[in-house]
Design a protein around this motif. Structure first.
Motif, PDB file in Angstrom:
ATOM      1  N   ASP A   1       1.068  -0.816  -4.008  1.00  0.00           N
ATOM      2  CA  ASP A   1       1.934  -0.151  -3.035  1.00  0.00           C
ATOM      3  C   ASP A   1       3.349  -0.055  -3.559  1.00  0.00           C
ATOM      4  OD1 ASP A   1       3.313  -2.608  -2.505  1.00  0.00           O
ATOM      5  OD2 ASP A   1       1.775  -3.139  -1.046  1.00  0.00           O
ATOM      6  N   GLU A   2       4.166   0.690  -2.834  1.00  0.00           N
ATOM      7  CA  GLU A   2       5.592   0.815  -3.159  1.00  0.00           C
ATOM      8  C   GLU A   2       6.325   1.120  -1.871  1.00  0.00           C
ATOM      9  OE1 GLU A   2       6.590   3.063  -6.716  1.00  0.00           O
ATOM     10  OE2 GLU A   2       8.171   4.038  -5.557  1.00  0.00           O
ATOM     11  N   PHE A   3       7.359   0.355  -1.591  1.00  0.00           N
ATOM     12  CA  PHE A   3       8.105   0.559  -0.346  1.00  0.00           C
ATOM     13  C   PHE A   3       9.601   0.582  -0.614  1.00  0.00           C
ATOM     14  CE2 PHE A   3       4.056  -1.169   0.980  1.00  0.00           C
ATOM     15  CZ  PHE A   3       3.699  -0.249   1.941  1.00  0.00           C
ATOM     16  N   ASP A   4      10.302   1.292   0.251  1.00  0.00           N
ATOM     17  CA  ASP A   4      11.751   1.392   0.166  1.00  0.00           C
ATOM     18  C   ASP A   4      12.323   0.875   1.481  1.00  0.00           C
ATOM     19  OD1 ASP A   4      14.384   2.212   0.338  1.00  0.00           O
ATOM     20  OD2 ASP A   4      14.044   4.045  -0.801  1.00  0.00           O
TER      21      ASP A   4
ATOM     22  N   GLY B   1       7.173   4.472   2.330  1.00  0.00           N
ATOM     23  CA  GLY B   1       6.427   4.037   1.168  1.00  0.00           C
ATOM     24  C   GLY B   1       4.966   4.400   1.269  1.00  0.00           C
TER      25      GLY B   1
ATOM     26  N   ARG C   1       0.632   6.904   3.489  1.00  0.00           N
ATOM     27  CA  ARG C   1       2.052   7.020   3.215  1.00  0.00           C
ATOM     28  C   ARG C   1       2.787   7.018   4.543  1.00  0.00           C
ATOM     29  NH1 ARG C   1       4.976   8.907  -1.019  1.00  0.00           N
ATOM     30  NH2 ARG C   1       3.210   9.747  -2.152  1.00  0.00           N
TER      31      ARG C   1
END
Lengths: 138, 138
Positions: free
Chosen positions: B77-80, B86, B134
């Motif tokens: 995963d990738e989150f901001d 994300g 997303r």
């Protein structure tokens, strides 16, 4: 003093206190549970409260179905691709619907999901196991 | 054209192709399996090869014991935190010791653990399920 624990790529075990300190620095973790086939892992927004982990979910969703009364894993980590280092913390324990009277008093201490929709069920994971590891820069 | 799928906080399902594209952009994911009590999740370095996920581990470690012949979950995963957005991808499927003759030919396509130690067992997860979501910026 430098010793093997600080060697490049060495995997250090974290103390429980270090794990809790690191858990308090993040907003997103991954909740894990087991269905009939194996593990499922889904990201959630969380807060730490009284040495437990709180997150909100839909009463009808997968997390709500499995963890209103279940056994959860919860993972938080941070890695740096450039230095090839980072840490991870794994919390495991019973998960229950949180009693509204036992939630944190301030709004900022309560979990707020980024995702929209009905996420009215607050779940609390009370760890019976907290472990963590750090991999040193190479 | 803007519609509900692009509303702040909306959770969009990703296509399988989007999931594979995103998996190829990262180096660290989390492997999940079930022991007698529930889920366990541990970070690993991985590569994608032939629509499967490869990672290396110790033959004697937890992942080696449970996933040399098991059923794995794998999450990236990738989150901001700033935009509160994300994505996450979840792969599930049988996990087996990879046949050395079927590994990628180039070194860079093979998984290289950041952590030191004997990690000579290469495991391959061949997904029977690939899903992703997303969450749009709020």
């Amino acid at each position: 003093m430098l010793d093997g624990r600080w060697a490049p790529g060495h995997l250090n075990e974290l103390s429980a206190q270090e794990c809790w300190d690191l858990l308090a620095t993040h907003e997103v973790g991954r909740v894990g549970f087991c269905d009939g086939r194996g593990a499922v892992m889904l990201p959630v927004n969380y807060t730490v409260h009284d040495r437990s982990v709180l997150f909100r979910t839909s009463p009808d969703g997968l997390l709500g179905q499995h963890l209103r009364w279940g056994y959860a894993a919860f993972e938080v980590d941070e890695f740096d691709d450039y230095t090839q280092s980072g840490w991870s913390v794994l919390v495991r324990g019973p998960s229950r619907a949180a009693d509204p009277g036992e939630l944190p008093e301030t709004d900022e201490a309560r979990p707020v999901p980024w995702a929209a929709g009905d996420r009215s069920l607050v779940l609390r994971v009370t760890p019976d196991q907290v472990t963590g590891r750090r991999v040193m820069p190479s």
